[in-house]
Design an enzyme around this catalytic site. Structure first.
Site, PDB file in Angstrom:
ATOM      1  N   HIS A  77       0.844  -1.190   0.000  1.00  0.00           N
ATOM      2  CA  HIS A  77       0.000   0.000   0.000  1.00  0.00           C
ATOM      3  C   HIS A  77       0.884   1.247   0.000  1.00  0.00           C
ATOM      4  O   HIS A  77       1.909   1.274   0.690  1.00  0.00           O
ATOM      5  CB  HIS A  77      -0.880   0.026   1.257  1.00  0.00           C
ATOM      6  CG  HIS A  77      -1.901  -1.042   1.293  1.00  0.00           C
ATOM      7  ND1 HIS A  77      -1.619  -2.331   1.701  1.00  0.00           N
ATOM      8  CD2 HIS A  77      -3.215  -1.029   0.965  1.00  0.00           C
ATOM      9  CE1 HIS A  77      -2.715  -3.061   1.622  1.00  0.00           C
ATOM     10  NE2 HIS A  77      -3.696  -2.300   1.186  1.00  0.00           N
ATOM     11  N   MET A 115       8.216  -3.618   4.667  1.00  0.00           N
ATOM     12  CA  MET A 115       8.717  -3.594   3.286  1.00  0.00           C
ATOM     13  C   MET A 115       9.443  -2.294   2.978  1.00  0.00           C
ATOM     14  O   MET A 115      10.439  -2.286   2.261  1.00  0.00           O
ATOM     15  CB  MET A 115       7.574  -3.818   2.289  1.00  0.00           C
ATOM     16  CG  MET A 115       6.978  -5.220   2.354  1.00  0.00           C
ATOM     17  SD  MET A 115       8.201  -6.541   2.200  1.00  0.00           S
ATOM     18  CE  MET A 115       8.910  -6.197   0.614  1.00  0.00           C
ATOM     19  N   GLU A 116       8.980  -1.204   3.555  1.00  0.00           N
ATOM     20  CA  GLU A 116       9.645   0.080   3.338  1.00  0.00           C
ATOM     21  C   GLU A 116      11.043   0.076   3.962  1.00  0.00           C
ATOM     22  O   GLU A 116      11.998   0.588   3.370  1.00  0.00           O
ATOM     23  CB  GLU A 116       8.787   1.213   3.900  1.00  0.00           C
ATOM     24  CG  GLU A 116       7.548   1.516   3.084  1.00  0.00           C
ATOM     25  CD  GLU A 116       6.419   0.492   3.191  1.00  0.00           C
ATOM     26  OE1 GLU A 116       5.473   0.586   2.397  1.00  0.00           O
ATOM     27  OE2 GLU A 116       6.472  -0.407   4.063  1.00  0.00           O
ATOM     28  N   ASP A 130      26.825   0.934  -6.600  1.00  0.00           N
ATOM     29  CA  ASP A 130      26.858   1.722  -7.827  1.00  0.00           C
ATOM     30  C   ASP A 130      27.964   2.774  -7.792  1.00  0.00           C
ATOM     31  O   ASP A 130      28.666   2.978  -8.782  1.00  0.00           O
ATOM     32  CB  ASP A 130      25.510   2.404  -8.046  1.00  0.00           C
ATOM     33  CG  ASP A 130      25.498   3.250  -9.303  1.00  0.00           C
ATOM     34  OD1 ASP A 130      25.845   2.725 -10.388  1.00  0.00           O
ATOM     35  OD2 ASP A 130      25.156   4.438  -9.213  1.00  0.00           O
TER      36      ASP A 130
END
EC number: 4.6.1.17
Length: 165
Positions: A77, A115-116, A130
């Site tokens: 959500h 999840m965040e 990176d």
């Protein structure tokens, strides 16, 4: 028999309806890490990477990722996050060095922020990769895991076992 909450009556994916769930304060802490060589470790600590301040950029990337989690995890959500914090610590194990990443996410809402937090920790580690890959592409990310969460119907959770690196 256990029912799956992310499937509708036709057996197809759905986003869980949380309209009846109580709003509570919810927090989640996730951990990730990235193992780097001595050159990367030294350059990151001394802020001498050509691409800039690696930890500052990675920290912002982690915060941005937490805010955008629902855009790439299909059943998440969209949440109004109340706070996101990323912290770093180094473990010096020559010839390898481990950057530990801790992401803490908070909200007041009807669903959790696990999840965040996991997304924030992962994006932070990916950003370090990176920014440092020109020196060494052999860096290793992980493990990534939930450390703890509070709030919600399922109650609090705290990882008890040690996660090996």
């Amino acid at each position: 028999m256990m029912s799956f909450t992310h499937f509708n009556d036709q057996g197809r994916a759905k986003m869980v309806d949380i309209t009846e769930k109580n709003e509570t304060v919810r927090t989640a802490v996730a951990h990730s890490s990235i193992r780097v060589n001595e050159e990367i470790y030294t350059k990151v600590k001394e802020n001498k990477m050509k691409k800039g301040d690696v930890l500052a950029v990675a920290q912002v990337a982690g915060i941005m990722a937490a805010k955008k989690t629902s855009e790439w995890i299909p059943m998440c959500h969209p949440l109004m996050l109340k706070g996101v914090d990323i912290n770093f610590s180094w473990e010096e194990k020559s010839p390898a060095y481990i950057l530990h990443i801790e992401a803490t996410v908070k909200t007041k809402g009807s669903t959790g922020v696990e999840m965040e937090a996991l997304t924030a920790a992962t994006a932070t580690a990916l950003t370090v990769y990176d920014m440092c890959k020109a020196i060494d592409k052999g860096m290793v990310i992980g493990p990534t895991y939930l450390v703890e969460k509070t709030g919600g119907k399922s109650g609090d959770y705290r990882r008890n076992e040690l996660v090996e690196y």
